[in-house]
Design an enzyme around this catalytic site. Structure first.
Site, PDB file in Angstrom:
ATOM      1  N   LYS A   1       0.830  -1.206   0.000  1.00  0.00           N
ATOM      2  CA  LYS A   1       0.000   0.000   0.000  1.00  0.00           C
ATOM      3  C   LYS A   1       0.865   1.256   0.000  1.00  0.00           C
ATOM      4  O   LYS A   1       0.584   2.218  -0.720  1.00  0.00           O
ATOM      5  CB  LYS A   1      -0.928  -0.007   1.221  1.00  0.00           C
TER       6      LYS A   1
ATOM      7  N   GLN B   1      -5.081  -1.628   9.626  1.00  0.00           N
ATOM      8  CA  GLN B   1      -4.969  -2.954   9.029  1.00  0.00           C
ATOM      9  C   GLN B   1      -5.572  -4.009   9.947  1.00  0.00           C
ATOM     10  O   GLN B   1      -5.260  -4.093  11.126  1.00  0.00           O
ATOM     11  CB  GLN B   1      -3.494  -3.282   8.757  1.00  0.00           C
TER      12      GLN B   1
ATOM     13  N   ASP C   1     -11.491   2.792   3.849  1.00  0.00           N
ATOM     14  CA  ASP C   1     -11.778   1.360   3.770  1.00  0.00           C
ATOM     15  C   ASP C   1     -13.277   1.106   3.617  1.00  0.00           C
ATOM     16  O   ASP C   1     -13.689   0.022   3.201  1.00  0.00           O
ATOM     17  CB  ASP C   1     -11.282   0.656   5.038  1.00  0.00           C
TER      18      ASP C   1
END
Length: 291
Positions: free
Chosen positions: A54, A98, A121
């Site tokens: 990422k 995460q 997200d």
């Protein structure tokens, strides 16, 4: 019949190239680059690799990458305090914590602490509600990537019969909402669906996101159907999807491979969501159809 292979890797690379141009235009207008903050708790190898990917993709697109690594023993309050600081940081347009998190941390508490307008997200309940009610918000990256691949291959999806196998908040449920938004007739199935093969066999679109290797058999697929395989399962044969690829490819009209199908789209859409957030927060206009 031999199915067309839907090359998610190539699509994602081209999409990221277009994003880089738009990032440069935004930076010129806003006098700053979009910023994505990623928080990694612990040393899970798969998560660490994903975070590095990422960061690399974020910088390649011309965005600022802010990585925060915390030990697995970090207290929940300390993690929440970091989220609060990122919420208040004007250089940060997107926040991603995460998952999974260590067992002593409540993931739901952490997710709901993120500012919904920085929740790139798309996991915050506010964004889930916006999607369900047709309001503007952030959509989870993987299902939005799947939709992009479907529309690129099929064009107008209205009226098509779609079956989503899997009911997670991350993929299954938002995927079904997106397909409803495209006027598909949508069925959500799962591992406990009775006579699953018959449900799948009627679908023009099959999205498999159940997390079981090769669970969806080739003989279940309707001839000519488009199959999107979200599954990534480690087996003795290597990485495989939730669909029996060889069997399905012999009857489907198009299918995503594993790896190289849906996976590359997730990071590409994450960058897209971050750029959209930057535009909104800086009040820099953009054409909605361009992102």
């Amino acid at each position: 019949m031999s199915a067309e292979i839907i090359d998610g890797k190539a699509f994602a690379e081209a999409f990221r190239g277009r994003l880089a141009v738009q990032v440069a235009a935004f930076a010129a207008a806003a006098k700053r680059a979009p910023g994505l903050a990623v928080v990694l708790v612990g040393e899970d190898p798969a998560s660490a690799v994903y975070v590095r990917s990422k960061g690399k993709a974020t910088r390649a697109a011309g965005m600022e990458s802010f990585e925060h690594r915390l030990p697995a023993t970090v207290a929940q309050d300390e993690l929440l305090a970091l989220v609060d600081r990122l919420n208040a940081d004007p250089a940060v347009d997107g926040i991603l914590v995460q998952l999974p998190l260590p067992g002593h941390i409540d993931e739901r508490v952490v997710i709901t602490r993120i500012d919904p307008d920085k929740d790139v997200d798309g996991f915050h309940p506010v964004n889930a509600g916006r999607l369900a009610t047709g309001l503007e918000g952030f959509v989870p990256c993987t299902p939005l990537g799947c939709l992009m691949l479907l529309k690129d291959r099929l064009g107008d999806l209205a009226g098509l019969d779609a079956v989503v196998i899997g009911r997670s908040n991350i993929v299954g449920k938002p995927m079904a909402q997106l397909l409803l938004g495209e006027s598909c007739t949508v069925t959500i199935a799962h591992s406990k669906t009775r006579d699953l093969s018959s449900v799948v066999r009627r679908a023009d679109i099959v999205v498999a996101a159940v997390g079981r290797p090769r669970m969806i058999k080739g003989e279940w697929i309707k001839p000519g159907a488009t199959v999107i395989d979200v599954g990534i399962n480690r087996t003795e044969d290597g990485l495989v999807g939730d669909v029996d690829f060889a069997g399905a490819a012999s009857v489907a009209g198009a299918i995503t491979p594993v790896p190289g199908g849906v996976g590359p789209m997730t990071i590409a859409v994450l960058l897209r969501n971050t750029l959209v957030s930057a535009h909104r927060r800086a009040s820099v206009p953009y054409e909605k159809g361009s992102l």
